[in-house]
Scaffold this motif. Structure first.
Motif, mmCIF file in Angstrom:
data_model
loop_
_atom_site.group_PDB
_atom_site.id
_atom_site.type_symbol
_atom_site.label_atom_id
_atom_site.label_comp_id
_atom_site.label_asym_id
_atom_site.label_seq_id
_atom_site.Cartn_x
_atom_site.Cartn_y
_atom_site.Cartn_z
ATOM 1 N N VAL A 47 -6.254 -4.075 -31.948
ATOM 2 C CA VAL A 47 -5.179 -4.542 -32.824
ATOM 3 C C VAL A 47 -4.843 -5.982 -32.465
ATOM 4 O O VAL A 47 -4.575 -6.297 -31.298
ATOM 5 C CB VAL A 47 -3.923 -3.659 -32.679
ATOM 6 N N GLN A 49 -2.219 -8.946 -32.820
ATOM 7 C CA GLN A 49 -0.824 -9.248 -33.151
ATOM 8 C C GLN A 49 -0.682 -10.761 -33.268
ATOM 9 O O GLN A 49 -0.870 -11.490 -32.295
ATOM 10 C CB GLN A 49 0.105 -8.705 -32.060
ATOM 11 N N SER A 51 2.105 -12.473 -34.546
ATOM 12 C CA SER A 51 3.465 -13.022 -34.486
ATOM 13 C C SER A 51 4.279 -12.244 -33.460
ATOM 14 O O SER A 51 4.084 -11.035 -33.293
ATOM 15 C CB SER A 51 4.150 -12.935 -35.861
ATOM 16 N N GLU A 53 7.536 -10.358 -31.612
ATOM 17 C CA GLU A 53 8.433 -9.325 -32.133
ATOM 18 C C GLU A 53 9.675 -9.915 -32.780
ATOM 19 O O GLU A 53 10.185 -9.397 -33.766
ATOM 20 C CB GLU A 53 8.844 -8.380 -30.989
ATOM 21 N N LYS A 58 7.265 -12.507 -39.975
ATOM 22 C CA LYS A 58 6.312 -11.643 -39.276
ATOM 23 C C LYS A 58 5.026 -11.482 -40.074
ATOM 24 O O LYS A 58 5.038 -11.374 -41.306
ATOM 25 C CB LYS A 58 6.934 -10.268 -39.016
ATOM 26 N N LEU A 61 0.244 -6.475 -38.425
ATOM 27 C CA LEU A 61 -0.804 -6.266 -37.425
ATOM 28 C C LEU A 61 -2.158 -6.096 -38.112
ATOM 29 O O LEU A 61 -2.260 -5.526 -39.198
ATOM 30 C CB LEU A 61 -0.482 -5.026 -36.591
ATOM 31 N N THR A 63 -5.866 -4.499 -37.646
ATOM 32 C CA THR A 63 -6.660 -3.553 -36.868
ATOM 33 C C THR A 63 -8.120 -3.634 -37.319
ATOM 34 O O THR A 63 -8.396 -3.536 -38.524
ATOM 35 C CB THR A 63 -6.144 -2.117 -37.049
ATOM 36 N N THR A 119 -3.990 -3.755 -27.717
ATOM 37 C CA THR A 119 -3.361 -4.691 -28.654
ATOM 38 C C THR A 119 -3.374 -6.074 -28.024
ATOM 39 O O THR A 119 -2.876 -6.257 -26.905
ATOM 40 C CB THR A 119 -1.913 -4.283 -28.966
ATOM 41 N N ASN A 121 -2.094 -9.866 -28.182
ATOM 42 C CA ASN A 121 -1.099 -10.773 -28.747
ATOM 43 C C ASN A 121 -1.732 -12.164 -28.844
ATOM 44 O O ASN A 121 -1.747 -12.933 -27.886
ATOM 45 C CB ASN A 121 0.150 -10.806 -27.867
ATOM 46 N N THR A 123 -0.844 -14.810 -30.549
ATOM 47 C CA THR A 123 0.097 -15.930 -30.439
ATOM 48 C C THR A 123 0.381 -16.263 -28.980
ATOM 49 O O THR A 123 0.364 -17.433 -28.577
ATOM 50 C CB THR A 123 1.413 -15.604 -31.157
#
Length: 424
Positions: A47, A49, A51, A53, A58, A61, A63, A119, A121, A123
């Motif tokens: 996954v 991500q 942006s 939280e 936003k 996500l 995948t 996942t 991230n 960013t």
């Protein structure tokens, strides 16, 4: 020399030169993509991500299945290899955008393969990449200024280390990170003075001088750390760090905003330094004189430019820029100085100078690439990916070697770089 020989020599000079280096490099990446990202792909999905939280805007996500990404990327890489081979057959260079696209696709497939079951991230990965690139960018800018002036700067490592040391001490004593940043520039300048004195005035081999300076600064800072800082940690080695400064509106732009506009002061200073060096080198009288003494000092001397004085002060200025990069280690990354905490990044900055072909913008992009490799090392280590930890430790240096040797090869710097100028 006969007329036939002259004609043959002229025809050889005009003949196009075919280089298979780029197609071979693309073929290697294609083979690696098929072997790793398709043959050894895991069934688990990854996954992405894009942006944080708490982002104002936003992005959903994403995948993906690693084996599908790997298969598509392998096909595209094979197409790029064939295209590069056809261009090489016609003695034409592969466009930069094709090389950039190959690097992006391979990196994307690598992320999908290594992050399977997790996942990622993206960013935060990019934010970390920009931060970790900061000392490399400062160091590469210092290297460019010095070598454009005609002095090979192997002492970038020493300048970063001296800057980190003085930044920690001065910031600890004064309680001001700005004073520490100023002191870091002074530390780099002092190292630059030593390099300039031996290289320009005494004509000592510049590479040797740079190596000796690195060893000297490493030994001196290690001694002072053990003899002084360890015994006075609270007063001399507890620096006040810069905090993050979020630029309103710009920081809310998806992906780009958090990466570029929610950073510390040192990163913003780095932006200014890149623009300042680029603009100064190519759009001011100072930059014209600087490049003149590095390319053709005899011609510069003829029009009244004091070659050695120009070289001396610009090597000192290069030290200021590189030294300011050392402040990142003690005023941004951590709040204290440690032995040899620059960990050889000065030599990676030197590689960025070569990879960027002595151009500030290109060297900045090269530094960002190396910073991304370092950030990726930490991210993949944190999520316990399937990549061996030994390879993760090697990753920044492997990327450096591939970038310089695989995609740059033989390049020539400023014509008079490394050559002392003797008037008359």
């Amino acid at each position: 020399m006969t007329i036939e020989a002259v004609t043959l020599s002229e025809s050889l000079e005009k003949a196009p030169i075919r280089s298979l280096k780029t197609p071979i490099a693309f073929a290697i990446f294609t083979a690696l993509s098929v072997m790793l990202f398709v043959g050894f792909a895991r069934d688990e999905r990854v996954v992405f991500q894009l942006s944080p939280e708490n982002a104002a805007i936003k992005i959903p996500l994403i995948t993906v299945t690693p084996v599908i990404v790997g298969s598509l990327v392998s096909i595209l890489l094979a197409g790029a290899t064939i295209y590069a081979a056809l261009l090489a057959r016609e003695a034409r260079k592969t466009p930069v955008w094709v090389t950039s696209l190959v690097a992006f696709l391979f990196t994307l497939s690598f992320l999908a393969w290594a992050g399977a079951g997790n996942t990622l991230n993206i960013t935060q990965l990019l934010v970390s990449s920009v931060a970790l690139s900061t000392p490399l960018i400062f160091g590469s800018l210092g290297g460019i200024l010095s070598e454009r002036a005609g002095v090979v700067n192997v002492a970038i490592e020493g300048q970063l280390l001296a800057g980190a040391f003085l930044a920690a001490v001065v910031s600890s004593v004064t309680g001001s990170p700005w004073a520490g940043l100023f002191a870091a520039g002074v530390g780099g300048m002092l190292v630059g003075f030593v390099l300039a004195t031996f290289s320009i005035k005494y004509w000592v081999e510049q590479v040797i001088v740079g190596v000796v300076i690195n060893v000297l600064v490493s030994g001196l800072t290690s001694f002072l750390y053990t003899a002084v800082l360890v015994k006075n940690t609270e007063t001399l080695n507890t620096a006040t760090r810069f905090g993050r400064w979020k630029i309103p509106v710009l920081a809310d732009i998806p992906v780009i905003g958090p990466v570029l506009f929610n950073q510390t002061v040192i990163v913003y200073v780095m932006y200014l330094a890149v623009f300042g060096v680029w603009f100064g080198l190519f759009h001011t009288r100072w930059g014209l004189r600087l490049r003149a003494v590095g390319e053709h000092p005899q011609a510069a001397d003829t029009v009244g430019i004091n070659v050695n004085r120009t070289r001396f002060w610009n090597v000192a200025l290069a030290g200021v820029v590189a030294g300011a990069g050392g402040a990142y280690f003690t005023l941004d990354s951590v709040s204290h100085f440690g032995k040899d905490m620059t960990a050889g990044l000065g030599f990676i900055a030197l590689a960025a100078v070569i990879f960027g072909r002595w151009n500030p913008i290109r060297a900045t992009l090269a530094s960002l690439l190396f910073g991304f490799a370092m950030s990726l090392q930490f991210v993949l280590g944190a999520i316990s990916s399937g990549v061996p930890s030994e390879f993760l430790l090697m990753l920044p240096y492997v990327v450096t070697v591939f970038a310089v040797a695989g995609f740059v090869g033989h390049v020539s710097g400023p014509a008079a770089s490394g050559k002392p100028y003797v008037k008359g």
